[in-house]
Design an enzyme around this catalytic site. Structure first.
Site, PDB file in Angstrom:
ATOM      1  N   TYR A   1      -3.183  19.960   7.911  1.00  0.00           N
ATOM      2  CA  TYR A   1      -1.948  19.458   7.289  1.00  0.00           C
ATOM      3  C   TYR A   1      -1.284  18.432   8.197  1.00  0.00           C
ATOM      4  O   TYR A   1      -1.094  18.693   9.371  1.00  0.00           O
ATOM      5  CB  TYR A   1      -0.972  20.614   7.030  1.00  0.00           C
ATOM      6  CG  TYR A   1      -0.775  20.829   5.550  1.00  0.00           C
ATOM      7  CD1 TYR A   1      -0.109  19.875   4.791  1.00  0.00           C
ATOM      8  CD2 TYR A   1      -1.292  21.949   4.911  1.00  0.00           C
ATOM      9  CE1 TYR A   1       0.037  20.043   3.422  1.00  0.00           C
ATOM     10  CE2 TYR A   1      -1.147  22.118   3.546  1.00  0.00           C
ATOM     11  CZ  TYR A   1      -0.486  21.149   2.805  1.00  0.00           C
ATOM     12  OH  TYR A   1      -0.341  21.310   1.468  1.00  0.00           O
TER      13      TYR A   1
ATOM     14  N   THR B   1      -7.170   0.615  -4.626  1.00  0.00           N
ATOM     15  CA  THR B   1      -7.945   1.835  -4.434  1.00  0.00           C
ATOM     16  C   THR B   1      -8.968   1.551  -3.350  1.00  0.00           C
ATOM     17  O   THR B   1      -9.336   0.406  -3.100  1.00  0.00           O
ATOM     18  CB  THR B   1      -8.684   2.231  -5.723  1.00  0.00           C
ATOM     19  OG1 THR B   1      -9.407   1.095  -6.210  1.00  0.00           O
ATOM     20  CG2 THR B   1      -7.728   2.708  -6.799  1.00  0.00           C
TER      21      THR B   1
ATOM     22  N   GLU C   1       1.702  16.318   7.180  1.00  0.00           N
ATOM     23  CA  GLU C   1       2.846  15.686   6.513  1.00  0.00           C
ATOM     24  C   GLU C   1       3.615  14.805   7.496  1.00  0.00           C
ATOM     25  O   GLU C   1       3.850  15.199   8.636  1.00  0.00           O
ATOM     26  CB  GLU C   1       3.780  16.750   5.937  1.00  0.00           C
ATOM     27  CG  GLU C   1       3.264  17.316   4.631  1.00  0.00           C
ATOM     28  CD  GLU C   1       4.193  18.351   4.023  1.00  0.00           C
ATOM     29  OE1 GLU C   1       5.225  18.674   4.633  1.00  0.00           O
ATOM     30  OE2 GLU C   1       3.872  18.836   2.927  1.00  0.00           O
TER      31      GLU C   1
ATOM     32  N   ASP D   1      -1.979  -5.616  -7.759  1.00  0.00           N
ATOM     33  CA  ASP D   1      -2.834  -4.432  -7.736  1.00  0.00           C
ATOM     34  C   ASP D   1      -4.284  -4.925  -7.764  1.00  0.00           C
ATOM     35  O   ASP D   1      -4.826  -5.238  -8.813  1.00  0.00           O
ATOM     36  CB  ASP D   1      -2.510  -3.550  -8.948  1.00  0.00           C
ATOM     37  CG  ASP D   1      -3.419  -2.332  -9.034  1.00  0.00           C
ATOM     38  OD1 ASP D   1      -4.308  -2.186  -8.187  1.00  0.00           O
ATOM     39  OD2 ASP D   1      -3.216  -1.534  -9.974  1.00  0.00           O
TER      40      ASP D   1
ATOM     41  N   ARG E   1     -12.439   8.178  -2.380  1.00  0.00           N
ATOM     42  CA  ARG E   1     -11.438   8.025  -3.437  1.00  0.00           C
ATOM     43  C   ARG E   1     -10.044   8.131  -2.842  1.00  0.00           C
ATOM     44  O   ARG E   1      -9.675   9.172  -2.300  1.00  0.00           O
ATOM     45  CB  ARG E   1     -11.608   9.103  -4.515  1.00  0.00           C
ATOM     46  CG  ARG E   1     -12.988   9.216  -5.078  1.00  0.00           C
ATOM     47  CD  ARG E   1     -12.980  10.016  -6.362  1.00  0.00           C
ATOM     48  NE  ARG E   1     -12.617   9.164  -7.463  1.00  0.00           N
ATOM     49  CZ  ARG E   1     -13.457   8.339  -8.083  1.00  0.00           C
ATOM     50  NH1 ARG E   1     -14.704   8.267  -7.701  1.00  0.00           N
ATOM     51  NH2 ARG E   1     -13.044   7.589  -9.074  1.00  0.00           N
TER      52      ARG E   1
ATOM     53  N   LYS F   1     -13.490   1.537  -5.078  1.00  0.00           N
ATOM     54  CA  LYS F   1     -14.176   0.643  -6.011  1.00  0.00           C
ATOM     55  C   LYS F   1     -14.995  -0.371  -5.206  1.00  0.00           C
ATOM     56  O   LYS F   1     -15.894   0.037  -4.491  1.00  0.00           O
ATOM     57  CB  LYS F   1     -13.156   0.024  -6.960  1.00  0.00           C
ATOM     58  CG  LYS F   1     -12.517   1.118  -7.855  1.00  0.00           C
ATOM     59  CD  LYS F   1     -11.454   0.622  -8.793  1.00  0.00           C
ATOM     60  CE  LYS F   1     -10.851   1.799  -9.555  1.00  0.00           C
ATOM     61  NZ  LYS F   1      -9.667   1.420 -10.345  1.00  0.00           N
TER      62      LYS F   1
HETATM   63  C1  LIG Z   1      -8.651   2.109 -10.887  1.00  0.00           C
HETATM   64  C2  LIG Z   1      -7.342   1.456 -10.918  1.00  0.00           C
HETATM   65  C3  LIG Z   1      -6.155   2.165 -10.635  1.00  0.00           C
HETATM   66  C4  LIG Z   1      -6.064   3.663 -10.548  1.00  0.00           C
HETATM   67  O1  LIG Z   1      -6.863   4.320  -9.699  1.00  0.00           O
HETATM   68  P1  LIG Z   1      -7.147   5.892  -9.852  1.00  0.00           P
HETATM   69  O2  LIG Z   1      -7.718   6.196  -8.518  1.00  0.00           O
HETATM   70  O3  LIG Z   1      -8.086   6.040 -10.989  1.00  0.00           O
HETATM   71  O4  LIG Z   1      -5.853   6.589 -10.097  1.00  0.00           O
HETATM   72  C5  LIG Z   1      -4.973   1.449 -10.593  1.00  0.00           C
HETATM   73  N1  LIG Z   1      -4.954   0.127 -10.811  1.00  0.00           N
HETATM   74  C6  LIG Z   1      -6.053  -0.565 -11.112  1.00  0.00           C
HETATM   75  C7  LIG Z   1      -5.957  -2.034 -11.375  1.00  0.00           C
HETATM   76  C8  LIG Z   1      -7.281   0.072 -11.191  1.00  0.00           C
HETATM   77  O5  LIG Z   1      -8.369  -0.642 -11.505  1.00  0.00           O
END
Ligand SMILES: *Cc1c(COP(=O)(O)O)cnc(C)c1O
Length: 420
Positions: free
Chosen positions: A55, A228, A57, A201, A237, A231
């Site tokens: 933990y 993220t 925090e 994003d 993740r 990807k």
């Molecule tokens: C995949 C994605 C997210 C969210 O990610 P999760 O890990 O699935 O919650 C947010 N914004 C964009 C543009 C994404 O492609």
């Protein structure tokens, strides 16, 4: 490691069978969903490490629990590397995934009810960009911009008009299904005109930004970039927020204690590894190959007479209008390709006349195939097979034949971390 894992999993044959099944699926099929990837063996090891027991925090140097000597070190490594990879002043690596990452930014910089200008879901935006079904869509007042029907590109004039009309507090760009790079200078000018924060994003294509084959929003003075880690970056993740120093305290407080409790330190260790790799020259080669592979797929699809949204790609993905190209909706196309060992996902296209579960297209991407070492010749061959399958939906034996050929190609390109 493999032998030990097999031994441990033998104690639970039911779960073990699901894992073996998934391993074979990943090994023998080709993964073309643009948001997916194969992470590094080192990251798999970090995820299964004792960091998961701890933990932590708070933030390095300011924790609410003792015993933080090594968690502090690894989180600092992840933060410093994230800042170097993305040329950022500050990094928060604690968001548990992409959705809480975006929520933390909205809640940290804005008040409930404030207006956010973002991309419409059906034109390529993400659920967290204010889709009416998302909680964020209920908490904030989202105004959504769209793409231009003429060329499929984002209509920046319309973005400016919407901003003037609605005076958003935050201008958000970035997408989950849009095959082009973004004009950050233009977004920045729109936001500056109305005094809004700028946020990008980059979840889908951050690996291509890290590898310097796509533009970096932070180079254009954006306030915040989120991504993220799982990807195109090839990490575990999770999510990370990169921002200017003067708003860092708002962002950090919003992630913890605002939205989350203890960070997942095993994931953060995996992020540190991932970001370390993103700083190596090999990663720039990987990013360039992801892009070259996507362009090779686009060229083959076009040769075969398929219609691509925006006519091509500048990133790792393409959106194929299967309805126009093959007379098939996206669900039918996805299922036919699945039967041939090729994983894609159905996708709504701009102003889709078909419903979301039977949309007009599919989305295809190259990060995972590229991580297996595939290059332009393999991508052209796979795309040709996809066109064959979609052009002959009645032909089940063709699908079975191609499934075998896909598996043969896949055997030549082992899944990282699986067949070491
Ligand atoms: C995949 C994605 C997210 C969210 O990610 P999760 O890990 O699935 O919650 C947010 N914004 C964009 C543009 C994404 O492609």
């Amino acid at each position: 490691m493999r032998a030990l894992r097999d031994q441990l999993f033998a104690t639970d044959p039911e779960v073990s069978a699901t894992l073996t099944g998934e391993e074979d699926r990943q090994r023998l099929g080709i993964e073309l969903i643009p948001s997916e990837n194969y992470t590094y063996p080192e990251v798999l090891a970090a995820l299964g490490s004792v960091f998961t027991n701890k933990y932590s925090e708070g933030y390095p140097g300011r924790r609410y629990y003792g015993g933080q000597e090594f968690t502090d070190q690894v989180e600092n490594l992840a933060r410093e590397r994230a800042c170097r990879v993305f040329r950022s002043e500050h990094a928060n690596v604690q968001p548990l995934s992409g959705s809480p990452m975006n929520q933390a930014v909205y809640l940290g910089l804005l008040n409930p009810g404030d207006t956010i200008l973002a991309m419409d879901l059906s034109h390529g935006g993400h659920l967290t960009h204010g889709a009416p079904v998302s909680h964020m869509g209920r908490l904030f007042s989202f105004v959504r911009y769209k793409t231009d029907p003429a060329d499929g590109a984002i209509d920046m004039d319309a973005v400016r008009e919407l901003a003037r009309q609605h005076r958003p507090k935050l201008v958000l760009c970035g997408y989950t299904s849009y095959p082009r790079d973004l004009d950050y200078a233009a977004f920045r000018a729109v936001a500056d005109e109305v005094g809004a924060y700028t946020m990008c994003d980059a979840s889908h294509y951050a690996g291509l930004v890290a590898g310097n084959v796509m533009r970096n929003p932070l180079d254009f003075g954006f306030d915040v970039m989120t991504t993220t880690s799982h990807k195109s970056l090839r990490g575990p993740r999770g999510g990370m927020i990169l921002c200017r120093k003067d708003i860092a305290a708002h962002i950090d407080k919003s992630v913890f204690p605002g939205l989350q409790g203890g960070p997942h330190m095993n994931v953060i260790a995996g992020m540190a590894i991932t970001l370390g790799k993103a700083l190596q020259p090999e990663f720039a080669d990987y990013a360039a190959q992801v892009l070259a592979n996507a362009k090779a797929m686009a060229a083959t699809f076009i040769q075969r007479g398929a219609e691509l949204v925006t006519g091509g790609t500048d990133n790792h993905m393409l959106v194929v209008n299967t309805q126009h190209s093959f007379g098939l909706d996206g669900r039918a196309a996805e299922e036919l390709l699945d039967a041939a060992g090729i994983t894609t996902n159905k996708q709504i296209i701009p102003d889709d006349v078909n419903p979301p579960l039977r949309p007009s297209g599919i989305r295809v991407g190259t990060p995972a195939a590229t991580a297996r070492g595939m290059k332009e010749p393999e991508m052209a061959q796979l795309t040709g097979w996809m066109a064959d399958v979609l052009a002959s939906p009645e032909d089940a034996s063709l699908r079975a034949d191609i499934r075998g050929r896909v598996a043969d190609v896949c055997r030549l390109f082992p899944v990282p971390g699986l067949d070491v």
